[in-house]
Design an enzyme around this catalytic site. Structure first.
Site, PDB file in Angstrom:
ATOM      1  N   GLY A  43       0.775  -1.237   0.000  1.00  0.00           N
ATOM      2  CA  GLY A  43       0.000   0.000   0.000  1.00  0.00           C
ATOM      3  C   GLY A  43       0.803   1.281   0.000  1.00  0.00           C
ATOM      4  O   GLY A  43       0.329   2.329  -0.437  1.00  0.00           O
ATOM      5  N   ASP A  98       0.663   3.278   4.214  1.00  0.00           N
ATOM      6  CA  ASP A  98      -0.482   3.925   3.573  1.00  0.00           C
ATOM      7  C   ASP A  98      -1.485   4.421   4.612  1.00  0.00           C
ATOM      8  O   ASP A  98      -1.971   5.534   4.536  1.00  0.00           O
ATOM      9  CB  ASP A  98      -1.156   2.979   2.566  1.00  0.00           C
ATOM     10  N   ASP A 101      -4.553   2.063  10.850  1.00  0.00           N
ATOM     11  CA  ASP A 101      -5.951   1.742  11.125  1.00  0.00           C
ATOM     12  C   ASP A 101      -6.058   1.226  12.556  1.00  0.00           C
ATOM     13  O   ASP A 101      -6.002   2.008  13.491  1.00  0.00           O
ATOM     14  CB  ASP A 101      -6.387   0.716  10.067  1.00  0.00           C
ATOM     15  N   LYS A 129      -6.453   6.792  10.764  1.00  0.00           N
ATOM     16  CA  LYS A 129      -7.867   6.568  11.064  1.00  0.00           C
ATOM     17  C   LYS A 129      -7.990   6.310  12.570  1.00  0.00           C
ATOM     18  O   LYS A 129      -8.115   5.161  13.003  1.00  0.00           O
ATOM     19  CB  LYS A 129      -8.336   5.338  10.268  1.00  0.00           C
TER      20      LYS A 129
HETATM   21  P1  IMP Z   1      -3.906  -2.110  10.809  1.00  0.00           P
HETATM   22  O1  IMP Z   1      -2.963  -3.191  11.249  1.00  0.00           O
HETATM   23  O2  IMP Z   1      -5.321  -2.380  11.234  1.00  0.00           O
HETATM   24  O3  IMP Z   1      -3.462  -0.719  11.181  1.00  0.00           O
HETATM   25  O4  IMP Z   1      -4.012  -2.279   9.258  1.00  0.00           O
HETATM   26  C1  IMP Z   1      -3.328  -1.565   8.369  1.00  0.00           C
HETATM   27  C2  IMP Z   1      -3.555  -2.128   6.989  1.00  0.00           C
HETATM   28  O5  IMP Z   1      -4.937  -2.436   6.729  1.00  0.00           O
HETATM   29  C3  IMP Z   1      -3.187  -1.072   6.010  1.00  0.00           C
HETATM   30  O6  IMP Z   1      -1.827  -1.128   5.683  1.00  0.00           O
HETATM   31  C4  IMP Z   1      -4.108  -1.373   4.843  1.00  0.00           C
HETATM   32  O7  IMP Z   1      -3.503  -2.313   3.988  1.00  0.00           O
HETATM   33  C5  IMP Z   1      -5.335  -1.994   5.450  1.00  0.00           C
HETATM   34  N1  IMP Z   1      -6.433  -0.991   5.571  1.00  0.00           N
HETATM   35  C6  IMP Z   1      -6.925  -0.476   6.703  1.00  0.00           C
HETATM   36  N2  IMP Z   1      -7.912   0.416   6.457  1.00  0.00           N
HETATM   37  C7  IMP Z   1      -8.027   0.477   5.110  1.00  0.00           C
HETATM   38  C8  IMP Z   1      -8.878   1.232   4.214  1.00  0.00           C
HETATM   39  O8  IMP Z   1      -9.734   2.060   4.580  1.00  0.00           O
HETATM   40  N3  IMP Z   1      -8.686   1.003   2.883  1.00  0.00           N
HETATM   41  C9  IMP Z   1      -7.761   0.123   2.399  1.00  0.00           C
HETATM   42  N4  IMP Z   1      -6.957  -0.586   3.201  1.00  0.00           N
HETATM   43  C10 IMP Z   1      -7.083  -0.427   4.548  1.00  0.00           C
HETATM   44 MG    MG Z   2      -1.214  -2.183   3.605  1.00  0.00          MG
END
Ligand code: IMP
Ligand code: MG
Length: 179
Positions: A43, A98, A101, A129
């Site tokens: 990403g 990217d 989350d 986010k």
């Molecule tokens: P985390 O471990 O939950 O912070 O996930 C991060 C990963 O989830 C990012 O690197 C993205 O690949 C994916 N991701 C989280 N939210 C989104 C979104 O709104 N659109 C696309 N990919 C997302």
């Molecule tokens: Mg990603």
């Protein structure tokens, strides 16, 4: 591809402006450091390519690919699909992502990389986010905060599609439901 988009959340121009600002700030902050930019695939490839060109000090780059497995309340374990090419001692790491989350991926990745004794580790992400955060982690640099909505474009995918859109958008609900 564009007809799957319900609305544009952040335009190409807005993104470019913020990425340039971020590059200026990082160039200032890392002037006397040994910058190694680490792109977390896939990403972050788009922001990586733009951000590194907005940085005016010497910078090395490397790429890493991880996938998470396991769930529940314990931290996710990370499986390394592609590791970094060089040892990290003496480098000031900037993890480029990217989106931050839940924070689980970067939290685990940062812990793993800390054990390789870099001089420092910071996080630069295009999107933050915060409403979705489940780990105690914040970006040191971010371009935009976004609401709790699934977004695509500028590197971000849905089922490996839409990464090549030059803006950040929200998909039409029927794209998910497959109608
Ligand atoms: P985390 O471990 O939950 O912070 O996930 C991060 C990963 O989830 C990012 O690197 C993205 O690949 C994916 N991701 C989280 N939210 C989104 C979104 O709104 N659109 C696309 N990919 C997302
Ligand atoms: Mg990603």
């Amino acid at each position: 591809m564009k007809r799957d988009i319900e609305r544009v959340l952040i335009s190409e121009e807005e993104i470019q402006k913020k990425v340039q600002e971020m590059g200026r700030q990082i160039s200032e902050d890392y002037r006397d450091k040994n910058l190694l930019m680490v792109s977390v695939l896939k990403g972050s490839v788009i922001i990586m390519a733009d951000l590194m060109r907005a940085i005016t000090i010497p910078a090395r780059i490397d790429f890493m690919s991880v996938s998470s497995y396991g769930n529940g309340t314990v931290h996710k374990s990370l499986k390394i699909l592609k590791d970094l090419d060089i040892p990290l001692e003496g480098y000031d790491l900037l993890l480029v992502e990217d989106i931050l989350d839940s924070g689980k991926t970067l939290y685990s990745l940062r812990e793993m990389l800390r054990q390789r004794n870099p001089r420092s580790i910071r996080i630069a992400t295009l999107l933050d986010k915060p409403e979705r955060r489940e780990e105690d982690i914040r970006p040191d640099y971010y371009c935009f905060q976004v609401p709790d909505e699934f977004v695509v474009g500028y590197g971000l995918d849905y089922a490996e599609k839409y990464r090549n859109l030059p803006f950040i958008g929200v998909l039409k609900p029927e794209v998910y439901s497959g109608k």
